[in-house]
Enzyme design. Structure first.
Site, PDB file in Angstrom:
ATOM      1  N   SER A  30       0.799  -1.227   0.000  1.00 52.12           N
ATOM      2  CA  SER A  30       0.000   0.000   0.000  1.00 52.12           C
ATOM      3  C   SER A  30       0.833   1.280   0.000  1.00 52.12           C
ATOM      4  O   SER A  30       0.730   2.107  -0.920  1.00 52.12           O
ATOM      5  CB  SER A  30      -0.932  -0.035   1.215  1.00 52.12           C
ATOM      6  N   ASP A  32       4.062   1.661  -0.245  1.00 51.68           N
ATOM      7  CA  ASP A  32       5.079   1.646  -1.305  1.00 51.68           C
ATOM      8  C   ASP A  32       4.483   2.184  -2.602  1.00 51.68           C
ATOM      9  O   ASP A  32       5.106   2.974  -3.320  1.00 51.68           O
ATOM     10  CB  ASP A  32       5.598   0.224  -1.562  1.00 51.68           C
ATOM     11  N   GLN A 103      -1.460   0.220   6.143  1.00 57.37           N
ATOM     12  CA  GLN A 103      -0.161   0.901   6.255  1.00 57.37           C
ATOM     13  C   GLN A 103      -0.387   2.411   6.325  1.00 57.37           C
ATOM     14  O   GLN A 103      -1.513   2.878   6.113  1.00 57.37           O
ATOM     15  CB  GLN A 103       0.741   0.545   5.074  1.00 57.37           C
ATOM     16  N   GLY A 156       4.656   0.621   9.088  1.00 58.06           N
ATOM     17  CA  GLY A 156       5.634   0.747   8.001  1.00 58.06           C
ATOM     18  C   GLY A 156       7.060   0.670   8.515  1.00 58.06           C
ATOM     19  O   GLY A 156       7.970   0.366   7.770  1.00 58.06           O
ATOM     20  N   ASP A 158       8.507  -1.532  10.685  1.00 53.70           N
ATOM     21  CA  ASP A 158       8.129  -2.772  11.379  1.00 53.70           C
ATOM     22  C   ASP A 158       8.919  -3.061  12.649  1.00 53.70           C
ATOM     23  O   ASP A 158       8.373  -3.436  13.664  1.00 53.70           O
ATOM     24  CB  ASP A 158       8.347  -3.968  10.445  1.00 53.70           C
ATOM     25  N   TRP A 347      15.231  -0.851  10.471  1.00 47.58           N
ATOM     26  CA  TRP A 347      14.407   0.113  11.193  1.00 47.58           C
ATOM     27  C   TRP A 347      14.923   0.439  12.594  1.00 47.58           C
ATOM     28  O   TRP A 347      14.194   0.965  13.422  1.00 47.58           O
ATOM     29  CB  TRP A 347      12.930  -0.331  11.300  1.00 47.58           C
ATOM     30  N   GLU A 390      17.557  -0.668  -0.184  1.00 49.31           N
ATOM     31  CA  GLU A 390      16.374  -0.529   0.679  1.00 49.31           C
ATOM     32  C   GLU A 390      16.655   0.471   1.808  1.00 49.31           C
ATOM     33  O   GLU A 390      15.808   1.303   2.137  1.00 49.31           O
ATOM     34  CB  GLU A 390      16.027  -1.907   1.237  1.00 49.31           C
TER      35      GLU A 390
HETATM   36  C1  9WN Z   1       5.942  -6.189   5.809  1.00 50.31           C
HETATM   37  C2  9WN Z   1       7.540  -3.455   1.395  1.00 50.31           C
HETATM   38  C3  9WN Z   1       7.458  -3.379   2.911  1.00 50.31           C
HETATM   39  C4  9WN Z   1       7.355  -1.927   3.422  1.00 50.31           C
HETATM   40  C5  9WN Z   1       7.511  -1.845   4.934  1.00 50.31           C
HETATM   41  C6  9WN Z   1       8.813  -2.550   5.308  1.00 50.31           C
HETATM   42  C7  9WN Z   1       8.782  -3.999   4.818  1.00 50.31           C
HETATM   43  C8  9WN Z   1       7.281  -5.963   5.111  1.00 50.31           C
HETATM   44  C9  9WN Z   1       8.269  -7.048   5.481  1.00 50.31           C
HETATM   45  O1  9WN Z   1       8.625  -4.026   3.432  1.00 50.31           O
HETATM   46  O2  9WN Z   1       7.726  -4.645   5.493  1.00 50.31           O
HETATM   47  O3  9WN Z   1       5.010  -5.216   5.376  1.00 50.31           O
HETATM   48  O4  9WN Z   1       8.091  -8.166   4.976  1.00 50.31           O
HETATM   49  O5  9WN Z   1       9.194  -6.785   6.241  1.00 50.31           O
HETATM   50  O6  9WN Z   1       9.023  -2.484   6.681  1.00 50.31           O
HETATM   51  O7  9WN Z   1       7.526  -0.494   5.341  1.00 50.31           O
HETATM   52  O8  9WN Z   1       6.126  -1.402   3.070  1.00 50.31           O
HETATM   53  O9  9WN Z   1       8.584  -2.637   0.953  1.00 50.31           O
END
Ligand code: 9WN
Length: 427
Positions: A30, A32, A103, A156, A158, A347, A390
């Site tokens: 979402s 992203d 998100q 977001g 995590d 994070w 990333e």
């Molecule tokens: C779970 C896709 C997503 C981002 C999040 C980031 C990471 C996912 C994961 O990747 O989260 O949603 O599998 O770790 O933390 O912000 O939207 O890029």
């Protein structure tokens, strides 16, 4: 660098939306997608609108825009937790399976910046107003004013240390699901940077809990993780301003959204401002207690129409505790002086382009141009040196996590473009 960023977006484009990463995240996410639209808006506006249309396509009938919509052509086990875990079907407009979580609601703030006409503004307004209504109607707990998230994945950010306290109170049990962590198998980045197995098990338990409540927010009182996050709520306040701008373009009355933006901003100040630390904390609704916030999410409310005195305090914290305007890597996601700081861990320290971008927008909004442009230039430097990774090591700036990461490329294109006005900057 523009060519590199554009290559990443083109390579991750599926025909209808952009994957965050071909290997690690092979579905539509979402927030992203909102960032991807921002980047496409600079180079190929039609794709930006397509990307947003795919976001609208994943919307549930209750208005929520879920965290992930799964690509039906991708194997069920390519990402965990995938469709067999969530067991959702039926309520999504375009029929894709989705997760039940959400998100940060950055979509309307970004949609309002895209090159759009009146018809498109009307269309976007309807979907995005329903999305915000879901958050206000279903996610504001009784007696509270800010929206609660039900899982760290909804933030977001995590693995943020802000969730450690609330997560430690989650009743310990083994996940009921048997799973293989796909996030450790994609072959890019160091698996040691990712959340630990114990953290991951806690995530799975909470996701099972919310799924097993039927994602029914009437039953949130039974849930074990209910947190008011400053980044999430600041995004919503900012996006309410974006929605007001969209309403104006569409010929609708923007008044409700202006009022909501102001009310949320006031509630952020009244309920989350930590005067001692000069930042915004979080609120743990299960414990009924405030949570200290050593992370960049505490600075993100600078996006909103904060009173001038608080703007100065937040910027002061960004300079003093996060190194804004200094010689080091900017901006670490966790303040380097705090005990939770871990410069390479997901994070928990590294710089991310999207969180930097929020701070750039906030600084621009409040007329702090030199700091804003310095941070924008610094962010671009990270990408110039390490590519569209990333995230970036908080001490030496080396690239970490997956390569060819969508929002790093998208934000790069936006920062390179010199940008269009931020919602609210005119008023
Ligand atoms: C779970 C896709 C997503 C981002 C999040 C980031 C990471 C996912 C994961 O990747 O989260 O949603 O599998 O770790 O933390 O912000 O939207 O890029």
């Amino acid at each position: 660098m523009r060519a590199l960023a554009l290559d990443v977006l083109r390579n991750n484009w599926t025909g209808g939306y952009t994957l965050p990463s071909r290997r690690l995240y092979p579905h539509q996410w979402s927030w992203d997608s909102a960032f991807h639209a921002l980047g496409w808006g600079v180079v190929e506006p039609a794709r930006a609108r397509d990307e947003m249309a795919a976001v609208f396509g994943m919307q549930w009938s209750d208005g929520r825009i879920p965290q992930i919509a799964f690509d039906p052509a991708t194997a069920d086990d390519a990402y965990f937790p995938g469709p067999p875990f969530w067991r959702r079907s039926g309520s999504v407009r375009d029929g894709r399976l989705t997760s039940c979580l959400v998100q940060p609601p950055v979509h309307a703030a970004i949609a309002a910046r895209l090159p759009i006409d009146r018809a498109w503004a009307r269309r976007a307004y309807q979907y995005l107003a329903a999305w915000h209504d879901y958050l206000f109607d279903r996610r504001v707990r009784p007696g509270r004013r800010l929206v609660s998230i039900v899982h760290p994945w909804e933030s977001g950010m995590d693995d943020s240390p802000v969730w450690d306290g609330p997560l430690s109170a989650v009743q310990r049990r083994e996940p009921r699901t048997t799973y293989v962590r796909r996030d450790l198998q994609h072959g890019s980045g160091d698996p040691g940077d990712r959340p630990t197995d114990a953290e991951y098990a806690r995530y799975v338990v909470l996701a099972e809990d919310y799924r097993d409540l039927g994602a029914d927010d009437d039953r949130l009182g039974e849930h074990q993780f209910l947190v008011e996050c400053p980044l999430f709520n600041a995004s919503l306040a900012w996006s309410e301003q974006g929605l007001a701008d969209l309403a104006t373009q569409a010929g609708f009355d923007p008044g409700l959204h202006r009022r909501r933006a102001a009310q949320l901003t006031a509630a952020l100040v009244a309920d989350l401002w930590d005067d001692e630390r000069g930042t915004f904390g979080a609120y743990d609704g299960c414990a009924g207690a405030h949570v200290e916030n050593p992370t960049i999410s505490g600075l993100v409310p600078v996006l909103t129409a904060l009173p001038g005195e608080l703007v100065e305090r937040v910027i002061g914290t960004a300079v003093k505790c996060f190194g804004l305007g200094g010689d080091g890597v900017q901006l670490p996601t966790v303040a380097p002086g705090s005990t939770e700081f871990d410069p390479g861990r997901y994070w928990r320290g590294p710089a991310w382009l999207n969180t930097n971008w929020f701070v750039v927008q906030g600084l621009r909004r409040h007329g702090r141009t030199a700091l804003a442009e310095g941070l924008a230039a610094h962010s671009l430097d990270l990408v110039r040196r390490a590519g569209a990774r990333e995230y970036f090591h908080a001490i030496d700036g080396r690239g970490l996590g997956t390569d060819g990461f969508g929002w790093t490329a998208a934000v790069t294109l936006d920062l390179l473009s010199g940008l269009t006005p931020t919602p609210g900057s005119a008023g």
